[in-house]
Design a protein around this motif. Structure first.
Motif, PDB file in Angstrom:
ATOM      1  N   VAL A  33       0.807  -1.215   0.000  1.00 58.39           N
ATOM      2  CA  VAL A  33       0.000   0.000   0.000  1.00 58.39           C
ATOM      3  C   VAL A  33       0.849   1.278   0.000  1.00 58.39           C
ATOM      4  O   VAL A  33       0.648   2.162   0.821  1.00 58.39           O
ATOM      5  CB  VAL A  33      -0.992  -0.002   1.171  1.00 58.39           C
ATOM      6  CG1 VAL A  33      -2.146  -0.933   0.883  1.00 58.39           C
ATOM      7  CG2 VAL A  33      -0.311  -0.414   2.473  1.00 58.39           C
ATOM      8  N   ILE A  68      -1.818  -7.281   3.901  1.00 58.55           N
ATOM      9  CA  ILE A  68      -1.489  -5.962   3.371  1.00 58.55           C
ATOM     10  C   ILE A  68      -0.032  -5.710   3.701  1.00 58.55           C
ATOM     11  O   ILE A  68       0.381  -5.802   4.867  1.00 58.55           O
ATOM     12  CB  ILE A  68      -2.399  -4.887   3.991  1.00 58.55           C
ATOM     13  CG1 ILE A  68      -3.779  -4.985   3.335  1.00 58.55           C
ATOM     14  CG2 ILE A  68      -1.803  -3.492   3.796  1.00 58.55           C
ATOM     15  CD1 ILE A  68      -4.742  -3.932   3.742  1.00 58.55           C
ATOM     16  N   ASP A  70       2.638  -3.355   4.338  1.00 58.68           N
ATOM     17  CA  ASP A  70       2.764  -1.941   4.676  1.00 58.68           C
ATOM     18  C   ASP A  70       4.130  -1.643   5.308  1.00 58.68           C
ATOM     19  O   ASP A  70       4.319  -0.611   5.941  1.00 58.68           O
ATOM     20  CB  ASP A  70       1.633  -1.503   5.617  1.00 58.68           C
ATOM     21  CG  ASP A  70       1.581  -2.338   6.876  1.00 58.68           C
ATOM     22  OD1 ASP A  70       2.331  -3.339   6.962  1.00 58.68           O
ATOM     23  OD2 ASP A  70       0.793  -2.009   7.772  1.00 58.68           O
ATOM     24  N   VAL A 100       0.097   4.593   4.343  1.00 59.45           N
ATOM     25  CA  VAL A 100      -0.529   3.287   4.504  1.00 59.45           C
ATOM     26  C   VAL A 100      -2.040   3.457   4.608  1.00 59.45           C
ATOM     27  O   VAL A 100      -2.815   2.755   3.957  1.00 59.45           O
ATOM     28  CB  VAL A 100       0.029   2.586   5.762  1.00 59.45           C
ATOM     29  CG1 VAL A 100      -0.869   1.445   6.188  1.00 59.45           C
ATOM     30  CG2 VAL A 100       1.442   2.095   5.499  1.00 59.45           C
ATOM     31  N   THR A 104      -4.505   2.171   1.788  1.00 61.24           N
ATOM     32  CA  THR A 104      -5.321   1.051   2.241  1.00 61.24           C
ATOM     33  C   THR A 104      -6.789   1.383   2.004  1.00 61.24           C
ATOM     34  O   THR A 104      -7.560   0.545   1.535  1.00 61.24           O
ATOM     35  CB  THR A 104      -5.067   0.751   3.727  1.00 61.24           C
ATOM     36  OG1 THR A 104      -3.692   0.433   3.905  1.00 61.24           O
ATOM     37  CG2 THR A 104      -5.915  -0.418   4.202  1.00 61.24           C
ATOM     38  N   TYR A 107      -7.535   1.092  -1.632  1.00 61.10           N
ATOM     39  CA  TYR A 107      -7.550  -0.320  -2.011  1.00 61.10           C
ATOM     40  C   TYR A 107      -8.876  -0.968  -1.591  1.00 61.10           C
ATOM     41  O   TYR A 107      -9.521  -1.662  -2.380  1.00 61.10           O
ATOM     42  CB  TYR A 107      -6.359  -1.006  -1.354  1.00 61.10           C
ATOM     43  CG  TYR A 107      -6.386  -2.500  -1.341  1.00 61.10           C
ATOM     44  CD1 TYR A 107      -6.235  -3.230  -2.507  1.00 61.10           C
ATOM     45  CD2 TYR A 107      -6.557  -3.190  -0.142  1.00 61.10           C
ATOM     46  CE1 TYR A 107      -6.249  -4.606  -2.486  1.00 61.10           C
ATOM     47  CE2 TYR A 107      -6.568  -4.567  -0.111  1.00 61.10           C
ATOM     48  CZ  TYR A 107      -6.418  -5.280  -1.283  1.00 61.10           C
ATOM     49  OH  TYR A 107      -6.440  -6.644  -1.252  1.00 61.10           O
ATOM     50  N   HIS A 108      -9.281  -0.712  -0.365  1.00 57.37           N
ATOM     51  CA  HIS A 108     -10.553  -1.269   0.108  1.00 57.37           C
ATOM     52  C   HIS A 108     -11.729  -0.754  -0.713  1.00 57.37           C
ATOM     53  O   HIS A 108     -12.664  -1.486  -1.027  1.00 57.37           O
ATOM     54  CB  HIS A 108     -10.766  -0.934   1.590  1.00 57.37           C
ATOM     55  CG  HIS A 108      -9.967  -1.813   2.495  1.00 57.37           C
ATOM     56  ND1 HIS A 108      -9.494  -1.402   3.716  1.00 57.37           N
ATOM     57  CD2 HIS A 108      -9.536  -3.089   2.338  1.00 57.37           C
ATOM     58  CE1 HIS A 108      -8.814  -2.386   4.275  1.00 57.37           C
ATOM     59  NE2 HIS A 108      -8.825  -3.417   3.461  1.00 57.37           N
ATOM     60  N   THR A 124      -1.699  -7.161   8.621  1.00 58.68           N
ATOM     61  CA  THR A 124      -0.695  -6.259   8.066  1.00 58.68           C
ATOM     62  C   THR A 124       0.704  -6.716   8.473  1.00 58.68           C
ATOM     63  O   THR A 124       0.900  -7.290   9.554  1.00 58.68           O
ATOM     64  CB  THR A 124      -0.897  -4.825   8.580  1.00 58.68           C
ATOM     65  OG1 THR A 124      -0.758  -4.834   9.998  1.00 58.68           O
ATOM     66  CG2 THR A 124      -2.258  -4.286   8.193  1.00 58.68           C
TER      67      THR A 124
END
Length: 501
Positions: A33, A68, A70, A100, A104, A107-108, A124
């Motif tokens: 991310v 994820i 990160d 991050v 994130t 991305y979600h 993570t």
RNA sequence: GGUCGGGUGGCCGAGUGGCUAGGCAGAGCUCUGCAAAAGCUCCCACAGCGGUUCGAAUCCGCUCUCGACCUCCA
């Protein structure tokens, strides 16, 4: 019938048998991310979402873990490195957590747009530093890793020596021969902390400018890239689990290294089935940052990328991906997406119309051939899915049924051509495959701009009606809009405004 | 250079030793106030050259060609 999936490890399709049915453990490598996701990232997540959905459909209790990443060199993609050392004010400093968080969320959001089901656990890397350190300690204790100047490296040569005898040499997944690699990489070697060029980092000493750092038995540093997946997979799925997935580009070195690390720690091959999706290409070339040919998801959804002539909806993109089998490359172009958009609309129009019809199961069929043909197309759907998730064939069969549905709709055939029971079967199975298995949801095509356009048009028509003293029409427009929660107001100056309630 | 995977009609893509998907685009017809939608029909491709076979796009060999990966990187 049994689900068969292609196992990269054995290079063949294998019948899927869970270690502990009905439970299934599946680990999929998630995103890093530090930047926005692009179309290439979408493929694995959609592919494994369909696998997840199909496993659930088969009745398995699936724990789907998708991490994820990160932790790493945190610098926003595309931004030049700034001098983080001299930056005094806290608010001026690059704060990795901020990036991050930002990416994130993006991305979600994208996963949600694609109608991907959320994974059961989304761990993570930074949240599992302790587990990673513990794992590294274990590997050192077993003699398969060594410390050098604050960093820890995995001893690939030693691993290969020991595990070759156990039929699990280094390179087993990607089909690489370690000797060949030593030969081909020798020239490139320079003075290094590593004993051998093929060794990979488990822990890296953080250079002074590296802003993400943690305390460890070897000093301040950060974990190597491969160890996070081993640590998190082990923690949430156990020493051995069913499926490990990811993009084909991760097969080597990432997954190969995971196998080596996990095997040393847990004394067995971590996953039974290794599943890899192929790449999305653009003009025949892998879409990737290093080729400078990425189309970001946000650009796809709003049509802002130069190679696109329009915006494409998330379901169009999902459908585009599902029209191919996941193990082949998929070539992307504006034209290809346009084709998918039209096709999806035709499919969904037919599907939604059929869904709204009601059939009684006692009606007999007057066209036995057609009745049987429909049943055949339906019955083939699970066969195609079970043959290594051949969504391309599933989609093809769905399209076979579209003309039949449209013929019924346009009364080219009568409902009794097909038995009520078969119509009901078709209704139920289309719903199952389109919505549950393929995860395609009905998109409302109306946006705010279009809605406003429609309201203005109605206001226009109402004005004309009033001018002609046709108050019946003008009142009808006003009253019916009000019923829908849209209130029209005639202003003093003759203008008309409206509000949504 | 090493390892691996491809080359299918205008485009995207399935696929199997013989019955030769599907979508989009294109052509014709039907329907239709116009348009759209829809239905029907057409468009029969498998890189090249050899070989195996009664028969190959599908198996084998060679050639050409494209791509992925090759260890600190998403």
């Amino acid at each position: 019938m049994a689900l068969k999936i292609y196992n990269s490890l054995t290079r063949q399709k294998e019948v899927f048998e869970p270690l502990n049915a009905p439970y299934v453990g599946m680990y999929v490598c998630g995103p890093t991310v530090s930047g926005e996701s692009h179309l290439g990232h979408a493929r694995p997540f959609i592919t494994f979402d369909v696998l997840y959905r199909y496993l659930l459909h088969l009745g398995y209790k699936v724990r789907y873990v998708r991490n994820i990443t990160d932790a790493g060199h945190f610098e926003e993609e595309g931004k030049a490195a700034e001098d983080k050392i001299t930056s005094k004010a806290i608010l001026e400093k690059l704060e990795p957590m901020e990036l991050v968080q930002k990416y994130t969320h993006l991305y979600h959001w994208a996963m949600d747009q694609f109608n991907n089901l959320p994974p059961s656990i989304e761990p993570t890397a930074t949240g599992h530093i302790i587990e990673q350190i513990e794992m590294i300690k274990k590997i050192i204790a077993d003699g398969f890793a060594y410390e050098a100047n604050g960093s820890v490296y995995f001893d690939v040569i030693k691993y290969n020596e020991v595990y070759s005898k156990k039929n699990q040499p280094y390179g087993i997944l990607s089909g690489r021969n370690l000797e060949d690699q030593l030969d081909t990489t020798r020239e490139l070697d320079n003075q290094d902390e590593k004993k051998n060029k093929v060794d990979f980092a488990l822990w890296k000493k953080a250079p002074v400018e590296h802003i993400m750092r943690w305390q460890s038995p070897w000093g301040e540093g950060f974990p190597g890239w491969h160890i996070e997946c081993s640590a998190m997979a082990t923690k949430y799925l156990g020493k051995k689990f069913d499926i490990h997935g990811g993009g084909m580009d991760l097969q080597f070195p990432h997954h190969e290294c995971e196998i080596a690390q996990s095997t040393v720690c847990n004394h067995e091959m971590p996953a039974r089935y290794w599943v890899h999706n192929n790449m999305i290409t653009i003009n025949g070339r892998k879409m990737g940052k290093s080729y400078n040919n990425v189309v970001k998801l946000s650009e796809l959804f709003d049509g802002s990328h130069p190679i696109l002539t329009q915006a494409y909806s998330p379901m169009t993109v999902r459908f585009f991906i599902l029209q191919s089998q996941y193990r082949g490359t998929l070539d992307f172009s504006n034209e290809a997406l346009q084709a998918s958009e039209k096709a999806l609309r035709r499919l969904m129009d037919a599907y939604e119309w059929l869904k709204a019809q009601s059939f009684t199961s006692d009606k007999k069929s007057t066209d036995a051939t057609l009745d049987q043909q429909l049943k055949t197309w339906i019955n083939e759907l699970p066969e195609f899915m079970e043959d290594d998730l051949n969504t391309a064939k599933v989609v093809a069969n769905l399209f076979e049924m579209v003309p039949v549905i449209n013929s019924l709709k346009d009364k080219h055939i009568t409902a009794d051509a097909v038995s009520g029971a078969t119509w009901q079967l078709v209704q139920a199975q289309l719903a199952l495959y389109i919505e549950q298995v393929l995860g395609i949801k009905v998109e409302s095509g109306v946006n705010k701009k279009q809605l406003n356009g429609v309201i203005h048009l109605l206001i226009e028509i109402r004005k004309e009606a009033k001018a002609k003293k046709d108050f019946a029409t003008s009142d009808k427009i006003r009253n019916q809009l009000l019923e829908m929660g849209i209130q029209i107001k005639d202003e003093k100056d003759g203008e008309v405004s409206f509000t949504f309630s």
